[in-house]
Design a protein around this motif. Structure first.
Motif, mmCIF file in Angstrom:
data_model
loop_
_atom_site.group_PDB
_atom_site.id
_atom_site.type_symbol
_atom_site.label_atom_id
_atom_site.label_comp_id
_atom_site.label_asym_id
_atom_site.label_seq_id
_atom_site.Cartn_x
_atom_site.Cartn_y
_atom_site.Cartn_z
ATOM 1 N N ASP A 449 90.195 78.426 -17.264
ATOM 2 C CA ASP A 449 88.773 78.616 -17.005
ATOM 3 C C ASP A 449 88.399 77.841 -15.750
ATOM 4 N N THR A 450 87.186 78.011 -15.288
ATOM 5 C CA THR A 450 86.782 77.395 -14.024
ATOM 6 C C THR A 450 86.262 75.980 -14.186
ATOM 7 N N LEU A 451 86.282 75.449 -15.392
ATOM 8 C CA LEU A 451 85.904 74.070 -15.636
ATOM 9 C C LEU A 451 84.502 73.747 -15.116
ATOM 10 N N ALA A 452 83.587 74.691 -15.309
ATOM 11 C CA ALA A 452 82.219 74.457 -14.845
ATOM 12 C C ALA A 452 81.590 73.274 -15.562
ATOM 13 N N VAL A 695 78.510 78.732 -21.949
ATOM 14 C CA VAL A 695 77.309 79.095 -21.206
ATOM 15 C C VAL A 695 77.363 78.546 -19.785
ATOM 16 N N ALA A 696 78.039 77.403 -19.612
ATOM 17 C CA ALA A 696 78.115 76.770 -18.298
ATOM 18 C C ALA A 696 78.820 77.640 -17.277
ATOM 19 N N ASP A 697 79.725 78.483 -17.725
ATOM 20 C CA ASP A 697 80.495 79.323 -16.800
ATOM 21 C C ASP A 697 79.818 80.689 -16.706
ATOM 22 N N SER A 702 79.120 86.314 -18.246
ATOM 23 C CA SER A 702 78.647 87.606 -17.745
ATOM 24 C C SER A 702 79.647 88.724 -18.018
ATOM 25 N N ALA A 703 80.903 88.356 -18.384
ATOM 26 C CA ALA A 703 81.899 89.385 -18.696
ATOM 27 C C ALA A 703 81.556 90.146 -19.967
ATOM 28 N N VAL A 704 80.737 89.520 -20.846
ATOM 29 C CA VAL A 704 80.279 90.190 -22.070
ATOM 30 C C VAL A 704 78.755 90.186 -22.019
ATOM 31 N N GLY A 705 78.185 91.168 -21.336
ATOM 32 C CA GLY A 705 76.759 91.147 -21.070
ATOM 33 C C GLY A 705 75.889 91.723 -22.164
ATOM 34 N N GLY A 747 76.683 77.459 -10.008
ATOM 35 C CA GLY A 747 75.867 76.402 -10.599
ATOM 36 C C GLY A 747 74.809 76.963 -11.521
ATOM 37 N N ARG A 748 73.748 76.194 -11.726
ATOM 38 C CA ARG A 748 72.632 76.593 -12.582
ATOM 39 C C ARG A 748 73.118 76.978 -13.967
#
Length: 865
Positions: A449-452, A695-697, A702-705, A747-748
């Motif tokens: 994962d992107t480690l957001a 949720v942070a990533d 968004s892959a499961v919208g 971000g956000r």
């Protein structure tokens, strides 16, 4: 005879023959000259090839015996000599340059520009580089194009001028030779243009100087000139009666006896003045050589050398064999070749060097692999990191990026490193407390994962450090941050905790640990190890109930799972009251015995839902990366398979589905399972606070919208960029990291990890600051900081509560405890990449209005406050 002061190298394990103890005149210079008035067959005997008379002279001596014709000029004679000597491992780069220039000038002699063109042609390597740069300039931007066209040519002209040390090489020598060592002379092109090729004497002197200087360079003796040290015989020139002009030039040069010209010249002259002597000519030659070598001082040496030996050389005597070097007439050596110049020594040296370089390169490569290190390996340093499986774990300055990482993570760590450097500079002579805080967390992941969430936590620490280092005042501490990665599942937490004990810095001692991550078995072990070491901790996201009992040095800024579970049950009851769900609940939890968070949250949620009159089922699933239950499994809860299968099994359930597991990767797969089976009519899902990692990533969720879900959080969501914020932290966050304002973007995330990490760091800094603000300044160390953390509660009107970014931080009323009182718990709704919306909250939240809070917040039992 011996032709020069150098003799062959003696065997390493044997001594010299009789006479070997004679003086070693290693500093004698000059050109020995021997003049033969009647040559006879001597030149052939002195330069034997495969003849029997090899005992007159060693076959190892480099020699040249050119066939000189009457009237032949010096340049042609030198060309033949050089051609013969080059076969004896001797090199003549200066002579080749001078000869090439003399030949070019003889063909066409022009001005300075013509001379510069000839020099460029002679300097092939640099000329090729200039041409290559000009060719490559065509395909680069204009500024680089201009540099490639001007700079290489300019540097080449400087090289050809011979004026710049370290750049000219042979051309600096050529400038000295053409100008007779005049330091004020112009550059080589001007000197070369002034050289008249018809001036045979000047050209001959130039070529002779080049020849002699090349020899002198090759006979240097030092470890840096091993080739020269290995030459034990001076070259021998055998010249016939037609070489008079060359001999005269050598005598002229030889007037300076301090010049090092390593060559022996034997010339034939019919008009030599002979000294009447009854000795045989060969014996006279040997005696002269003995006097030359064994001269007691420089004056005697010069006296012998100043007058060339002139002898008559009639046919060789019949008893030539008695002049063998083994005879008593053998001349003692002037010096021997050093041991380090032997082929054995040279071979061993290169073998040892190659082995050492190979071993060092191998050790460096192994160090890079095992210690996740960068740069060259040094045995007296440690990287503080170690490769554990595919993850790099350990301790590092923020300039080291634990992989995997991304550009946003690099920007955050760059700010941390800048602040570390700033704190070090400000601490010099300031008298302010200068301390180190360790951010210990899961900074890598095996789930790609992107480690957001990890980046958000680092960003919160960076803002707390930046704001503190910008503060002024004698009691304001200066903060340095170290990063400690315990692995994606905190599985190396206890080892990293022990490693921190070796990172004590006298200038900036480690006084506390912030962060921590995931309430797992290894996290508990790390807490216990840190407590044994006397290091206080302030966790940012940990919420398992048991943690406060594992060490008195442990504190947390998040509420406990008990409070979170009661909030989940109250929210579920409100949904049931609205008819959105039936009074049934299914709790999906991670079947991982090492995950204390999931087990604790599941049991608390089940109890809370039952307290609110829900019929509750507990379903377990196997988290990603762990083994499925085996034959020894005794759990009575239904098994739902992996997280994706669990999501599929939740479809069709009309009660509340609560997810008590990890947000990444388990909740991500759970939502995909729901989307696979019932995307058009999904169940009502409520996730625990760890779902904030998912949720942070933004890209991941968004892959499961199409699937919406509720989730609990411990931080108030910030307003959009450009609008007033609840806390100055967010203003500083968005200013420092502009990517946080991109929606959607990297971000956000609205997950609260940044704010929680900020609060944890600010709590530690507040304790340190108050130590310096006391009437009697208390030394700042881990124990005094721990003692001060226990005073952060509202005992009276003055109080010690902290207004954190996630709400008020108050560790007790009238008595301290290790987690905050009435800490904020929020419930948000998310769907795809859309901005999550806040449904409601309970807790002490700055600026919260009545509509922001749930109506039942006042009914929370005291034990959950």
């Amino acid at each position: 005879m011996q032709d020069s002061p150098h003799v062959a190298r003696r065997p390493l394990l044997t001594g010299w023959r009789e006479g070997a103890e004679a003086r070693q005149h290693t500093d004698r210079k000059g050109i020995p000259l021997i003049r033969l008035s009647e040559a006879g067959t001597w030149p052939e005997v002195l330069a034997p090839r495969d003849k029997a008379a090899t005992h007159v002279i060693s076959r190892d001596i480099p020699r040249a015996h050119p066939d000189i014709q009457p009237g032949e000029p010096v340049p042609k004679i030198l060309a033949r000599i050089v051609a013969e000597l080059r076969s004896n491992r001797l090199r003549f780069p200066r002579y080749r340059l001078a000869a090439l220039l003399a030949e070019q000038l003889a063909e066409t002699h022009g001005g300075e520009e013509h001379a510069r063109r000839i020099l460029r042609e002679a300097d092939r390597n640099w000329g090729w580089g200039v041409d290559t740069a000009n060719t490559g300039a065509e395909s680069v931007p204009f500024p680089v194009n201009l540099l490639l066209r001007l700079v290489p040519g300019f540097l080449h002209d400087l090289r050809l001028s011979g004026r710049v040390p370290g750049l000219g090489g042979r051309f600096r020598w050529l400038r000295r030779a053409l100008s007779q060592d005049d330091r004020t002379a112009p550059g080589v092109p001007a000197l070369l243009a002034a050289l008249d090729p018809a001036d045979e004497q000047r050209v001959s002197r130039l070529l002779l100087r080049a020849f002699m200087d090349d020899l002198a360079r090759q006979y240097r003796r030092s470890p840096a000139h091993v080739r020269g040290a290995a030459h034990v015989f001076y070259p021998l020139l055998l010249l016939n009666e037609h070489a008079g002009e060359l001999v005269e030039l050598m005598r002229e040069r030889r007037a300076d006896l301090d010049r090092f010209d390593p060559v022996v010249v034997v010339s034939y002259t019919p008009d030599a003045v002979l000294v009447e002597d009854d000795e045989e000519p060969l014996w006279t030659l040997i005696r002269w050589r003995r006097e030359l070598v064994t001269a007691d001082d420089a004056a005697t040496w010069h006296q012998v050398l100043r007058t060339p030996l002139a002898i008559s050389a009639p046919p060789l005597p019949p008893g030539l064999a008695r002049y063998d070097v083994a005879d008593l007439t053998w001349v003692p050596p002037a010096r021997v070749a050093p041991w380090w110049s032997s082929w054995i020594a040279i071979t061993l040296f290169w073998m040892v060097l190659a082995g050492a370089v190979g071993a060092y390169a191998g050790q460096t490569a192994a160090w890079h692999r095992s210690a996740c290190a960068t740069g060259l390996w040094t045995p007296w340093t440690e990287s503080g990191r170690q490769l554990a499986g595919t993850e790099c774990v350990g301790v590092a300055e923020p300039d080291y990026l634990f992989a995997p990482g991304n550009e946003e993570m690099r920007q955050v760590q760059a700010v941390l490193q800048q602040q570390n450097e700033r704190a070090a500079q400000l601490s010099e002579g300031s008298g302010r407390p200068y301390v180190t805080l360790v951010y210990l967390a899961a900074l890598t992941s095996s789930d790609n994962d992107t480690l957001a969430a990890a980046r958000e936590g680092l960003a919160g620490v960076a803002i707390a450090q930046k704001r503190q280092n910008s503060a002024a005042g004698p009691s304001e501490p200066l903060v340095r941050i170290l990063l400690a990665n315990a692995g994606g599942r905190m599985q190396h937490g206890s080892r990293i905790a022990r490693l921190l004990l070796r990172y004590q810095d006298g200038q900036a001692p480690i006084v506390g640990v912030v962060g921590l991550d995931q309430s797992r078995q290894e996290t508990v072990a790390a807490i216990q190890e840190l407590g044994k070491a006397g290091l206080p901790m302030v966790a940012s996201t940990l919420s398992a109930d048991r943690l406060v009992n594992d060490s008195p040095f442990y504190f947390q800024v998040a509420p406990q799972n008990s409070r979170q579970a009661w909030m989940a049950a109250a929210f579920a009851s409100s949904l049931a009251g609205k008819g959105e769900v039936t009074r049934q609940a299914r709790v999906y939890y991670s079947h991982d015995e090492t995950d204390y968070y999931a087990a604790n949250l599941k049991s608390r949620v089940v109890a809370g839902l039952q307290e609110h009159q829900f019929a509750v089922e507990a379903h377990r699933f196997t988290p990603i990366g762990t083994a499925k239950p085996g034959a020894e499994d005794r759990s009575e809860d239904p098994y739902a398979g992996d997280p994706r299968d669990a999501g599929v099994s939740a479809c069709g359930f009309d009660g509340l589905v609560y997810f008590a597991g990890r947000g990444i990767p388990d909740f991500a797969e759970f939502v995909k399972g729901v989307a696979d089976k019932c995307a058009s009519a999904p169940p009502v899902i409520l996730g625990g606070d760890d779902v904030t990692r998912y949720v942070a990533d933004v890209s991941l969720r968004s892959a499961v919208g199409g699937i919406g879900y509720y989730y609990e959080s411990f931080a108030v969501a910030p307003s959009k960029c450009g609008r007033p914020q609840r806390h100055d932290f967010y203003t500083e966050l968005f200013t420092t990291f502009p990517f946080e304002c991109e929606e959607p973007g990297p971000g956000r995330t609205l997950d609260g990890h940044a704010a929680l990490s900020y609060d944890a760091t600010e709590t530690m800094i507040t304790a340190i600051r108050r130590l310096g603000g006391m009437r009697h300044r208390v030394p700042v160390n881990s124990y005094t900081v721990w003692r001060q953390l226990g005073t952060l509660y509202t005992a009276d009107r003055g109080g010690h509560a902290i207004e954190g970014a996630t709400g008020a931080l108050d560790f007790g009323t009238n008595s301290p405890r290790q987690y905050p009182v009435d800490k904020a718990v929020l419930i948000l709704y998310a769907k795809g990449a859309e901005r999550p919306t806040q449904v409601g909250a309970c807790g002490n939240i700055k600026g919260a209005t009545e509509k922001d809070l749930f109506p039942w917040c006042g009914s929370i039992p005291p034990q959950y406050r």
